[in-house]
Design a protein around this motif. Structure first.
Motif, PDB file in Angstrom:
ATOM      1  N   ILE A  18       0.827  -1.213   0.000  1.00  0.00           N
ATOM      2  CA  ILE A  18       0.000   0.000   0.000  1.00  0.00           C
ATOM      3  C   ILE A  18       0.860   1.262   0.000  1.00  0.00           C
ATOM      4  O   ILE A  18       0.620   2.194  -0.783  1.00  0.00           O
ATOM      5  N   VAL A  19       1.875   1.312   0.849  1.00  0.00           N
ATOM      6  CA  VAL A  19       2.741   2.499   0.910  1.00  0.00           C
ATOM      7  C   VAL A  19       3.514   2.664  -0.393  1.00  0.00           C
ATOM      8  O   VAL A  19       3.631   3.775  -0.921  1.00  0.00           O
ATOM      9  N   THR A  20       4.018   1.549  -0.943  1.00  0.00           N
ATOM     10  CA  THR A  20       4.723   1.609  -2.226  1.00  0.00           C
ATOM     11  C   THR A  20       3.796   2.140  -3.315  1.00  0.00           C
ATOM     12  O   THR A  20       4.183   3.000  -4.111  1.00  0.00           O
ATOM     13  N   ALA A  21       2.574   1.636  -3.355  1.00  0.00           N
ATOM     14  CA  ALA A  21       1.618   2.081  -4.370  1.00  0.00           C
ATOM     15  C   ALA A  21       1.288   3.564  -4.224  1.00  0.00           C
ATOM     16  O   ALA A  21       1.207   4.287  -5.225  1.00  0.00           O
ATOM     17  N   LEU A  22       1.104   4.028  -3.011  1.00  0.00           N
ATOM     18  CA  LEU A  22       0.791   5.452  -2.807  1.00  0.00           C
ATOM     19  C   LEU A  22       1.940   6.345  -3.279  1.00  0.00           C
ATOM     20  O   LEU A  22       1.707   7.375  -3.935  1.00  0.00           O
ATOM     21  N   LEU A  23       3.160   5.958  -2.959  1.00  0.00           N
ATOM     22  CA  LEU A  23       4.316   6.733  -3.429  1.00  0.00           C
ATOM     23  C   LEU A  23       4.432   6.684  -4.949  1.00  0.00           C
ATOM     24  O   LEU A  23       4.763   7.683  -5.595  1.00  0.00           O
ATOM     25  N   PHE A  24       4.150   5.520  -5.525  1.00  0.00           N
ATOM     26  CA  PHE A  24       4.237   5.353  -6.975  1.00  0.00           C
ATOM     27  C   PHE A  24       3.174   6.190  -7.679  1.00  0.00           C
ATOM     28  O   PHE A  24       3.444   6.833  -8.692  1.00  0.00           O
ATOM     29  N   ILE A  25       1.973   6.196  -7.139  1.00  0.00           N
ATOM     30  CA  ILE A  25       0.887   7.006  -7.702  1.00  0.00           C
ATOM     31  C   ILE A  25       1.264   8.485  -7.669  1.00  0.00           C
ATOM     32  O   ILE A  25       0.986   9.230  -8.619  1.00  0.00           O
ATOM     33  N   ALA A  26       1.907   8.918  -6.589  1.00  0.00           N
ATOM     34  CA  ALA A  26       2.318  10.325  -6.484  1.00  0.00           C
ATOM     35  C   ALA A  26       3.290  10.704  -7.597  1.00  0.00           C
ATOM     36  O   ALA A  26       3.242  11.820  -8.122  1.00  0.00           O
ATOM     37  N   HIS A  27       4.168   9.780  -7.987  1.00  0.00           N
ATOM     38  CA  HIS A  27       5.063  10.062  -9.116  1.00  0.00           C
ATOM     39  C   HIS A  27       4.272  10.184 -10.413  1.00  0.00           C
ATOM     40  O   HIS A  27       4.605  11.000 -11.276  1.00  0.00           O
ATOM     41  N   GLY A  28       3.229   9.379 -10.561  1.00  0.00           N
ATOM     42  CA  GLY A  28       2.391   9.466 -11.757  1.00  0.00           C
ATOM     43  C   GLY A  28       1.572  10.739 -11.812  1.00  0.00           C
ATOM     44  O   GLY A  28       1.465  11.381 -12.863  1.00  0.00           O
ATOM     45  N   THR A  29       0.995  11.140 -10.680  1.00  0.00           N
ATOM     46  CA  THR A  29       0.204  12.373 -10.679  1.00  0.00           C
ATOM     47  C   THR A  29       1.103  13.595 -10.888  1.00  0.00           C
ATOM     48  O   THR A  29       0.662  14.601 -11.437  1.00  0.00           O
ATOM     49  N   GLN A  30       2.352  13.484 -10.482  1.00  0.00           N
ATOM     50  CA  GLN A  30       3.309  14.560 -10.742  1.00  0.00           C
ATOM     51  C   GLN A  30       3.497  14.738 -12.245  1.00  0.00           C
ATOM     52  O   GLN A  30       3.511  15.862 -12.746  1.00  0.00           O
ATOM     53  N   LEU A  53       1.121   4.498 -16.499  1.00  0.00           N
ATOM     54  CA  LEU A  53       1.409   3.232 -15.823  1.00  0.00           C
ATOM     55  C   LEU A  53       1.544   3.423 -14.319  1.00  0.00           C
ATOM     56  O   LEU A  53       1.102   2.574 -13.534  1.00  0.00           O
ATOM     57  N   GLU A  54       2.148   4.529 -13.914  1.00  0.00           N
ATOM     58  CA  GLU A  54       2.316   4.787 -12.489  1.00  0.00           C
ATOM     59  C   GLU A  54       0.976   4.992 -11.791  1.00  0.00           C
ATOM     60  O   GLU A  54       0.765   4.479 -10.691  1.00  0.00           O
ATOM     61  N   VAL A  55       0.076   5.708 -12.423  1.00  0.00           N
ATOM     62  CA  VAL A  55      -1.230   5.960 -11.792  1.00  0.00           C
ATOM     63  C   VAL A  55      -2.123   4.726 -11.864  1.00  0.00           C
ATOM     64  O   VAL A  55      -2.645   4.256 -10.845  1.00  0.00           O
ATOM     65  N   GLY A  75       7.741  -3.348 -12.228  1.00  0.00           N
ATOM     66  CA  GLY A  75       9.148  -3.595 -11.924  1.00  0.00           C
ATOM     67  C   GLY A  75      10.009  -3.496 -13.169  1.00  0.00           C
ATOM     68  O   GLY A  75      11.095  -2.901 -13.148  1.00  0.00           O
ATOM     69  N   GLY A  76       9.520  -4.051 -14.261  1.00  0.00           N
ATOM     70  CA  GLY A  76      10.234  -3.937 -15.535  1.00  0.00           C
ATOM     71  C   GLY A  76      10.311  -2.503 -16.008  1.00  0.00           C
ATOM     72  O   GLY A  76      11.345  -2.055 -16.528  1.00  0.00           O
ATOM     73  N   MET A  77       9.223  -1.782 -15.835  1.00  0.00           N
ATOM     74  CA  MET A  77       9.219  -0.373 -16.233  1.00  0.00           C
ATOM     75  C   MET A  77      10.269   0.416 -15.448  1.00  0.00           C
ATOM     76  O   MET A  77      10.976   1.259 -16.003  1.00  0.00           O
ATOM     77  N   MET A  78      10.392   0.131 -14.167  1.00  0.00           N
ATOM     78  CA  MET A  78      11.377   0.836 -13.350  1.00  0.00           C
ATOM     79  C   MET A  78      12.804   0.467 -13.736  1.00  0.00           C
ATOM     80  O   MET A  78      13.698   1.320 -13.712  1.00  0.00           O
ATOM     81  N   ALA A  79      13.031  -0.775 -14.120  1.00  0.00           N
ATOM     82  CA  ALA A  79      14.363  -1.171 -14.588  1.00  0.00           C
ATOM     83  C   ALA A  79      14.708  -0.429 -15.872  1.00  0.00           C
ATOM     84  O   ALA A  79      15.817   0.110 -16.025  1.00  0.00           O
ATOM     85  N   VAL A  80      13.755  -0.366 -16.790  1.00  0.00           N
ATOM     86  CA  VAL A  80      13.976   0.357 -18.044  1.00  0.00           C
ATOM     87  C   VAL A  80      14.182   1.837 -17.765  1.00  0.00           C
ATOM     88  O   VAL A  80      15.094   2.467 -18.333  1.00  0.00           O
ATOM     89  N   ALA A 101      14.077   4.598  -8.290  1.00  0.00           N
ATOM     90  CA  ALA A 101      13.737   3.660  -9.365  1.00  0.00           C
ATOM     91  C   ALA A 101      14.215   2.258  -9.022  1.00  0.00           C
ATOM     92  O   ALA A 101      13.507   1.274  -9.261  1.00  0.00           O
ATOM     93  N   ILE A 102      15.408   2.145  -8.452  1.00  0.00           N
ATOM     94  CA  ILE A 102      15.935   0.836  -8.062  1.00  0.00           C
ATOM     95  C   ILE A 102      15.074   0.221  -6.965  1.00  0.00           C
ATOM     96  O   ILE A 102      14.703  -0.958  -7.028  1.00  0.00           O
ATOM     97  N   LEU A 103      14.735   1.015  -5.955  1.00  0.00           N
ATOM     98  CA  LEU A 103      13.904   0.496  -4.867  1.00  0.00           C
ATOM     99  C   LEU A 103      12.523   0.080  -5.365  1.00  0.00           C
ATOM    100  O   LEU A 103      12.028  -0.995  -5.012  1.00  0.00           O
ATOM    101  N   PHE A 104      11.885   0.908  -6.176  1.00  0.00           N
ATOM    102  CA  PHE A 104      10.589   0.535  -6.731  1.00  0.00           C
ATOM    103  C   PHE A 104      10.703  -0.762  -7.527  1.00  0.00           C
ATOM    104  O   PHE A 104       9.859  -1.648  -7.410  1.00  0.00           O
ATOM    105  N   CYS A 105      11.735  -0.881  -8.344  1.00  0.00           N
ATOM    106  CA  CYS A 105      11.934  -2.075  -9.158  1.00  0.00           C
ATOM    107  C   CYS A 105      11.973  -3.324  -8.286  1.00  0.00           C
ATOM    108  O   CYS A 105      11.263  -4.303  -8.536  1.00  0.00           O
ATOM    109  N   PHE A 106      12.778  -3.300  -7.240  1.00  0.00           N
ATOM    110  CA  PHE A 106      12.939  -4.492  -6.425  1.00  0.00           C
ATOM    111  C   PHE A 106      11.757  -4.759  -5.498  1.00  0.00           C
ATOM    112  O   PHE A 106      11.438  -5.920  -5.221  1.00  0.00           O
TER     113      PHE A 106
END
Length: 124
Positions: A18-30, A53-55, A75-80, A101-106
């Motif tokens: 949940i916390v990872t998703a919320l942080l990831f969504i924030a990058h997408g809304t940015q 993809l982030e949102v 995860g693949g998107m973050m590696a790319v 990006a590395i942390l999100f990927c893993f």
């Protein structure tokens, strides 16, 4: 003591998801809406695809909907993203700004194997 903590592993996994998703969504809304802070450059091309993809993917992971396949894609998107946008600037994540990006990927790759944990739409 650790046996007692292990009983809460599904809930801890859900909190990580949940916390990872919320942080990831924030990058997408940015990228898509300039919220909470405007993105550094224009949102077009790959940045637009990344923002979508982030949102969308972040919302799916947030509620635990198809967590494993969605996390595989994210995860693949973050590696790319790391190797296309961060790594060319420097080999070191602290210098190229790619540590997130590395942390999100893993974390997403971990979710592929671990599943959504507790409190999800899809239990497996």
């Amino acid at each position: 003591m650790f046996d007692r903590l292990s009983a809460y592993a599904p809930q801890a996994l859900a909190v990580l998801r949940i916390v990872t998703a919320l942080l990831f969504i924030a990058h997408g809304t940015q990228k898509l809406f300039g919220f909470p802070v405007a993105a550094a450059g224009p949102t077009e091309g790959l940045m637009l695809i990344g923002g979508l993809l982030e949102v969308i993917g972040g919302l799916a992971v947030l509620v635990g909907f198809f967590t494993r396949p969605v996390s595989f894609v994210l995860g693949g998107m973050m590696a790319v993203a790391y190797f296309m946008f961060h790594f060319p600037a420097s080999m070191f994540p602290q210098a190229n700004g790619g540590d997130a990006a590395i942390l999100f990927c893993f974390v997403f790759l971990y979710l592929v194997f671990a599943g959504p944990g507790a409190w999800s739409v899809n239990k497996k």
